[in-house]
Design a protein around this motif. Structure first.
Motif, PDB file in Angstrom:
ATOM      1  N   SER A  56       7.709  10.295   8.008  1.00  0.00           N
ATOM      2  CA  SER A  56       6.799  10.893   7.107  1.00  0.00           C
ATOM      3  C   SER A  56       8.235  10.294   5.940  1.00  0.00           C
ATOM      4  O   SER A  56       9.308  10.784   5.113  1.00  0.00           O
ATOM      5  CB  SER A  56       7.201  12.085   7.286  1.00  0.00           C
ATOM      6  N   PHE A  57       8.143   9.991   4.796  1.00  0.00           N
ATOM      7  CA  PHE A  57       8.082   9.667   3.665  1.00  0.00           C
ATOM      8  C   PHE A  57       8.347  10.087   2.346  1.00  0.00           C
ATOM      9  O   PHE A  57       6.849  10.325   1.705  1.00  0.00           O
ATOM     10  CB  PHE A  57       7.904   8.311   3.328  1.00  0.00           C
ATOM     11  N   ILE A 124       2.313  -6.005  -0.807  1.00  0.00           N
ATOM     12  CA  ILE A 124       1.637  -5.917   1.129  1.00  0.00           C
ATOM     13  C   ILE A 124       2.313  -4.840   1.703  1.00  0.00           C
ATOM     14  O   ILE A 124       2.035  -4.762   2.847  1.00  0.00           O
ATOM     15  CB  ILE A 124       1.894  -7.814   1.345  1.00  0.00           C
ATOM     16  N   ARG A 125       2.995  -4.185   1.311  1.00  0.00           N
ATOM     17  CA  ARG A 125       3.385  -2.443   2.064  1.00  0.00           C
ATOM     18  C   ARG A 125       2.085  -2.273   3.493  1.00  0.00           C
ATOM     19  O   ARG A 125       3.530  -2.339   4.972  1.00  0.00           O
ATOM     20  CB  ARG A 125       4.038  -1.533   1.201  1.00  0.00           C
ATOM     21  N   ASP A 132      -0.150   4.458   9.216  1.00  0.00           N
ATOM     22  CA  ASP A 132      -1.098   4.747   7.193  1.00  0.00           C
ATOM     23  C   ASP A 132       0.207   4.426   7.133  1.00  0.00           C
ATOM     24  O   ASP A 132       0.490   4.126   6.029  1.00  0.00           O
ATOM     25  CB  ASP A 132      -1.605   5.679   7.743  1.00  0.00           C
ATOM     26  N   PHE A 133       1.439   5.419   7.657  1.00  0.00           N
ATOM     27  CA  PHE A 133       2.898   5.280   6.675  1.00  0.00           C
ATOM     28  C   PHE A 133       3.441   4.733   6.496  1.00  0.00           C
ATOM     29  O   PHE A 133       4.204   4.479   5.277  1.00  0.00           O
ATOM     30  CB  PHE A 133       3.722   6.689   7.654  1.00  0.00           C
ATOM     31  N   SER A 212      11.295   0.311   8.140  1.00  0.00           N
ATOM     32  CA  SER A 212      10.842   1.290   7.057  1.00  0.00           C
ATOM     33  C   SER A 212      11.958   2.339   6.361  1.00  0.00           C
ATOM     34  O   SER A 212      12.127   2.934   7.585  1.00  0.00           O
ATOM     35  CB  SER A 212       9.374   2.369   7.162  1.00  0.00           C
ATOM     36  N   VAL A 213      11.911   2.233   5.030  1.00  0.00           N
ATOM     37  CA  VAL A 213      13.087   3.595   4.813  1.00  0.00           C
ATOM     38  C   VAL A 213      12.583   4.039   3.913  1.00  0.00           C
ATOM     39  O   VAL A 213      11.878   3.437   2.783  1.00  0.00           O
ATOM     40  CB  VAL A 213      14.649   2.753   4.194  1.00  0.00           C
ATOM     41  N   GLY A 214      12.827   5.531   3.389  1.00  0.00           N
ATOM     42  CA  GLY A 214      12.368   5.937   2.056  1.00  0.00           C
ATOM     43  C   GLY A 214      13.358   7.492   2.104  1.00  0.00           C
ATOM     44  O   GLY A 214      13.712   7.934   2.850  1.00  0.00           O
TER      45      GLY A 214
END
Ligand SMILES: Cc1cc2nc3c(=O)[nH]c(=O)nc-3n(C[C@H](O)[C@H](O)[C@H](O)COP(=O)(O)O)c2cc1C
Length: 218
Positions: A56-57, A124-125, A132-133, A212-214
């Motif tokens: 969750s970002f 292009i993420r 979906d995230f 993924s990172v955020g």
């Protein structure tokens, strides 16, 4: 050639404007990152207590400094005299390349130059995973093994070692994220063929995992 670039515009980071060196070699624009800060962070045991996967970002931006620190922690050079890295690699082949997919483009992390090389512009993420995230995470790291750096080892060994080597890098990212209270998840669920095409990878380059990172959604 030296130019002043709007990094915030070209990379989407929360910085107004800084002067960077930009070298043009064909399409391959090079963006230098700030020097990584290698003396901070929370104590290891506390970080291990907090390490976890999160999917969750928020849309909060990552600074250029934080990205530099993240990539150095992942697989930066920690012994400049030998060029060795923050993660081990089988026979020191250093065959894993980290590609960075942001809203603005896909970049290759060049540890030696502490820089990002633009591989292709465009977002292009969503292609970096089947969930979906992934299109909401500010940064998706893509771990790519270059089998041509692994000599004449049998294919099974190349696959085994590059998977293991990616695991160390991914854990470094997990630990950095836990230290900085960033959200992250490593991912294997990827349409590798489609992503490799979008990244214009060579046949001897194999996508191993993505991460993924955020900042976490509040
Ligand atoms: C090799 C590997 C592949 C993974 N692939 C995915 C994935 O495609 N999507 C995902 O959401 N999580 C993925 N994960 C994360 C795991 O689901 C997660 O680590 C596990 O549920 C344990 O949770 P924790 O990391 O919070 O301890 C993967 C983890 C590993 C090690």
């Amino acid at each position: 050639m030296k130019r002043t670039l709007f990094l915030a515009a070209s990379l989407g980071w929360a910085i107004s404007m800084i002067s960077v060196s930009s070298i043009f070699a064909g399409e391959n624009k090079l963006v230098h990152l700030p020097e990584p800060q290698t003396d901070g962070g929370r104590p290891l045991m506390q970080v291990l207590k907090d390490r976890s996967s999160s999917r969750s970002f928020s849309s909060e931006k990552l600074s250029a400094q934080a990205l530099s620190n993240l990539l150095w922690a992942a697989f930066g050079i920690n012994r400049p005299d030998t060029g060795k890295r923050t993660a081990p690699s089988a026979m020191d082949r250093q065959e894993i390349d980290i590609y960075v997919a942001t809203a603005e483009g896909v970049y290759l992390y060049e540890a030696k130059n502490n820089a990002l090389k633009l591989i292709r512009p465009g977002d292009i993420r969503s292609l970096t995973g089947r969930q979906d995230f992934v299109e909401e995470a500010l940064v998706n790291l893509i771990y790519v093994a270059d089998f041509s750096k692994m000599g004449n080892a049998p294919k099974e060994d190349k696959e085994l070692y590059s998977a293991a080597d990616t695991g160390f890098i991914s854990q470094n990212v997990y630990l950095y994220c836990a230290s900085e209270r960033l959200a992250t998840v490593v991912r294997g669920s990827i349409d590798r063929r489609e992503l490799a095409k979008a990244m214009k990878l060579r046949p001897e380059q194999k996508i191993i995992l993505a991460q993924s990172v955020g900042y976490p959604k509040k």
